[in-house]
Each structure stands twice: as structure tokens, then as C-alpha cells.
Design a protein around this motif. Structure first.
Motif, PDB file in Angstrom:
ATOM      1  N   MET A  31     -23.747  24.798 -13.433  1.00 54.95           N
ATOM      2  CA  MET A  31     -22.747  23.799 -13.814  1.00 54.95           C
ATOM      3  C   MET A  31     -21.749  24.458 -14.763  1.00 54.95           C
ATOM      4  O   MET A  31     -22.152  24.979 -15.810  1.00 54.95           O
ATOM      5  CB  MET A  31     -23.425  22.638 -14.535  1.00 54.95           C
ATOM      6  CG  MET A  31     -24.364  21.866 -13.660  1.00 54.95           C
ATOM      7  SD  MET A  31     -25.054  20.481 -14.561  1.00 54.95           S
ATOM      8  CE  MET A  31     -26.295  21.304 -15.461  1.00 54.95           C
ATOM      9  N   HIS A  33     -21.263  24.150  -9.466  1.00 57.84           N
ATOM     10  CA  HIS A  33     -20.807  22.762  -9.542  1.00 57.84           C
ATOM     11  C   HIS A  33     -19.748  22.678 -10.639  1.00 57.84           C
ATOM     12  O   HIS A  33     -20.021  23.084 -11.784  1.00 57.84           O
ATOM     13  CB  HIS A  33     -21.973  21.829  -9.907  1.00 57.84           C
ATOM     14  CG  HIS A  33     -23.146  21.990  -8.975  1.00 57.84           C
ATOM     15  ND1 HIS A  33     -23.336  21.202  -7.866  1.00 57.84           N
ATOM     16  CD2 HIS A  33     -24.182  22.874  -8.994  1.00 57.84           C
ATOM     17  CE1 HIS A  33     -24.445  21.575  -7.241  1.00 57.84           C
ATOM     18  NE2 HIS A  33     -24.971  22.598  -7.906  1.00 57.84           N
ATOM     19  N   ILE A  54     -17.962  20.913 -13.326  1.00 60.73           N
ATOM     20  CA  ILE A  54     -18.213  19.727 -14.180  1.00 60.73           C
ATOM     21  C   ILE A  54     -16.979  18.818 -14.197  1.00 60.73           C
ATOM     22  O   ILE A  54     -17.092  17.597 -14.281  1.00 60.73           O
ATOM     23  CB  ILE A  54     -18.596  20.188 -15.612  1.00 60.73           C
ATOM     24  CG1 ILE A  54     -19.904  20.982 -15.575  1.00 60.73           C
ATOM     25  CG2 ILE A  54     -18.715  19.001 -16.558  1.00 60.73           C
ATOM     26  CD1 ILE A  54     -20.240  21.720 -16.867  1.00 60.73           C
ATOM     27  N   TYR A  59     -16.654  15.671 -12.164  1.00 58.90           N
ATOM     28  CA  TYR A  59     -17.431  14.482 -12.567  1.00 58.90           C
ATOM     29  C   TYR A  59     -16.765  13.725 -13.717  1.00 58.90           C
ATOM     30  O   TYR A  59     -17.346  12.792 -14.254  1.00 58.90           O
ATOM     31  CB  TYR A  59     -18.859  14.890 -12.947  1.00 58.90           C
ATOM     32  CG  TYR A  59     -19.586  15.445 -11.747  1.00 58.90           C
ATOM     33  CD1 TYR A  59     -20.318  14.609 -10.907  1.00 58.90           C
ATOM     34  CD2 TYR A  59     -19.487  16.793 -11.418  1.00 58.90           C
ATOM     35  CE1 TYR A  59     -20.951  15.111  -9.781  1.00 58.90           C
ATOM     36  CE2 TYR A  59     -20.114  17.306 -10.301  1.00 58.90           C
ATOM     37  CZ  TYR A  59     -20.850  16.466  -9.486  1.00 58.90           C
ATOM     38  OH  TYR A  59     -21.460  16.951  -8.366  1.00 58.90           O
ATOM     39  N   CYS A 112     -23.027  15.110 -13.442  1.00 61.47           N
ATOM     40  CA  CYS A 112     -23.214  16.325 -12.634  1.00 61.47           C
ATOM     41  C   CYS A 112     -24.709  16.614 -12.450  1.00 61.47           C
ATOM     42  O   CYS A 112     -25.169  16.865 -11.329  1.00 61.47           O
ATOM     43  CB  CYS A 112     -22.499  17.489 -13.326  1.00 61.47           C
ATOM     44  SG  CYS A 112     -22.564  19.024 -12.404  1.00 61.47           S
ATOM     45  N   ASP A 130     -26.258  14.153 -10.094  1.00 56.41           N
ATOM     46  CA  ASP A 130     -25.865  14.404  -8.704  1.00 56.41           C
ATOM     47  C   ASP A 130     -26.675  15.573  -8.115  1.00 56.41           C
ATOM     48  O   ASP A 130     -27.126  15.517  -6.974  1.00 56.41           O
ATOM     49  CB  ASP A 130     -24.363  14.724  -8.666  1.00 56.41           C
ATOM     50  CG  ASP A 130     -23.840  14.721  -7.246  1.00 56.41           C
ATOM     51  OD1 ASP A 130     -24.328  13.908  -6.435  1.00 56.41           O
ATOM     52  OD2 ASP A 130     -22.962  15.545  -6.931  1.00 56.41           O
TER      53      ASP A 130
END
Ligand code: SAM
Length: 251
Positions: free
Chosen positions: A6, A36, A38, A41, A70, A73
Motif C-alpha cells: 500500500m 495498491h 492509497i 481510497y 485500502c 479492500d
């Protein structure tokens, strides 16, 4: 083994981890690495993810809501029996060692959280993070390089990632010593020749030379490791002098 990272800067991470051995390990399906963002989100229209610290002070703090969203998810729908660990890369964490990296191989999935700016709202760390890991006693601008360091050191120990497991069992730190010096062709470079024993083909002599060189290097550069190694591998006692036989003593 699966890694989820993340970050606010996914390209920083994916660029580094898509090359060389770790890149090939992903292509071969031995590990998977997913970044991912952040920022995806953030629920505000400017996609802000940070704010000024309560109580005043310098810099910005990464806010809890996008990070919590995040994590939720990533983890939703994952098998209940999956062994996973959520790690925040942080200078406040325990310093990463080879032993720590080895222990992380016990997990199916590592979810890594990269901070930026002045850090992350403590409440999201308290709620989700299992542990904090630092890559050393210095401060970087963000957790992306530390996340790459952690993934690299764990992933290279995953079965099949290195051609020969001895590659990491024999080398510096894991073996308890710093590794002996390495040489390759040409045998003489600008007047400097490779130690002769390495060209001898005598593997017993080569191993003995390498062990002595590793001991000497470790004693010089890392007396802490050297002392610990000696405790585990005490030198054999010096051979006792043979008592002369009766015949030898009487002339
Ligand atoms: N204000 C924080 C402090 O004093 O502890 C430092 C924040 S640092 C500038 C920003 C981010 O970089 C941190 O949230 C962390 O994710 C990462 N970071 C910096 N140094 C690190 C280190 N030595 N190991 C792991 N992560 C680090």
C-alpha cells in the motif's frame, strides 16, 4: 507467497520489483506482488490523503480513512485460514535482520504499508497493523524503498526463486560470518592476481581458504558477529603433545 504493498507512489515500487530475479520470480508465478494506491481510497474530490497534525507541528500526516479502506479492500474475501501479516515500514519499528526476514516466510501473504510525510495517523496503525519494521537507524522520505528491501530479502528465500538454496544459506550474515572475497576471470586484473589456491582445483584447500578469509573479514569488520560465531563454533582444543613411550625415554 503474496505481497500487497500500500503506497502513494506505486510506480516507485513496481519499477524496482519488476526487474531481475524478483521480476522473473513473479513471471514464473513463485511470488505475486500487487501495489495498491492509497489515493484511490480517498473519498474527497481532490483525492487528498493527508492533513495537518492535531496539536500543531511540522509537516502532514497520512489520514486514517483511506488507509483503512485500502486494507479492508485487500483483505475482503481472503480465505479465513490464510496466514497473513500487516506490516508498517517505519523507523520506529524493530530493525530488519536476516532472521526476521526468514521468520516472515511462515506467512502466505504480507501486506506492507508505506508511510510518507510525517507518518500515519496512529489510530489506523493500532487497529490493523501487526508489527512495525525499520530497515535501519536512519530516516527516509517514505516507506517505498523499505518495502522493496523487505520484499527482496524475503522473496529471494522463497523456494525456487534462487537457483540454489545454498546461495543464501552460505552467504554473509545467514552463515553467521561475512562472506569470503569472490573473484572471476580474468585471473590477473591490472597486475593483481587471484589468490593461487582458487585456481588449484583442490576443493578442500579452497574451502579452508574461504573459511579463513571469512573469519578474518568478520573479525575485522564485525567483531559482534565474530564473537557470536565463536560461541557457536568454538575452536577445537589444541592437540595434546603425545607422551614419549618408555622406549623413547630410555636410551
Ligand atoms: N516522523 C517520522 C518519525 O520521526 O518517526 C518519520 C516519517 S518518515 C519521514 C516517512 C515514512 O518513511 C515513514 O512513515 C515510514 O513509512 C518511512 N520510513 C522512513 N524511514 C524508515 C526506516 N528506517 N525504515 C522503514 N521505514 C521508514
Amino acid at each position: 507467497m503474496k505481497f500487497d504493498i500500500m503506497t502513494l507512489f506505486p510506480e516507485m515500487v513496481s519499477g524496482i520489483l519488476s526487474e531481475s530475479i524478483i521480476g522473473r520470480a513473479q513471471k514464473a508465478g513463485l511470488i505475486s506482488i500487487t501495489c495498491h494506491n492509497i489515493r484511490d481510497y480517498s473519498d474527497n474530490k481532490h483525492k487528498n490523503v493527508d492533513d495537518t497534525p492535531f496539536g500543531g507541528g511540522r509537516g502532514m500526516v497520512m489520514a486514517a480513512p483511506p488507509i483503512a479502506a485500502c486494507i479492508e479492500d485487500i483483505t475482503k474475501g481472503l480465505p479465513a485460514d490464510e496466514r497473513r501479516r500487516i506490516i508498517y515500514l517505519s523507523p520506529k519499528g524493530k530493525v530488519l535482520t536476516q532472521a526476521k526476514a526468514s521468520s516472515l516466510l511462515a506467512y502466505d501473504r504480507l501486506i506492507l504499508l508505506c508511510g510518507h510525510y510525517e507518518g500515519i495517523d496512529q489510530r489506523v496503525l493500532d487497529e490493523y497493523v501487526d508489527e512495525e519494521i525499520s530497515i535501519g537507524d536512519y530516516v527516509l522520505t517514505g516507506g517505498e524503498l523499505p518495502a522493496c528491501v523487505l520484499v527482496d530479502t524475503v522473496a529471494r528465500m522463497v523456494d525456487g526463486v534462487l537457483a540454489m538454496p545454498e546461495c543464501f544459506e552460505d552467504e554473509s550474515i545467514a552463515s553467521g560470518l561475512l562472506e569470503y572475497p569472490q573473484y572471476t576471470r580474468p585471473p590477473v586484473f591490472r597486475g593483481s592476481a587471484v589468490p593461487e589456491v582458487l585456481l588449484s582445483g583442490n576443493h578442500q584447500a579452497i574451502n579452508a581458504w574461504r573459511h579463513e578469509a571469512a573469519l578474518a573479514l568478520t573479525r575485522e569488520r564485525r567483531p559482534d558477529l565474530y564473537e557470536a560465531y565463536l560461541l557457536l563454533h568454538p575452536a577445537p582444543p589444541p592437540k595434546k603433545k603425545r607422551r614419549p613411550t618408555k622406549d623413547e625415554t630410555t636410551d
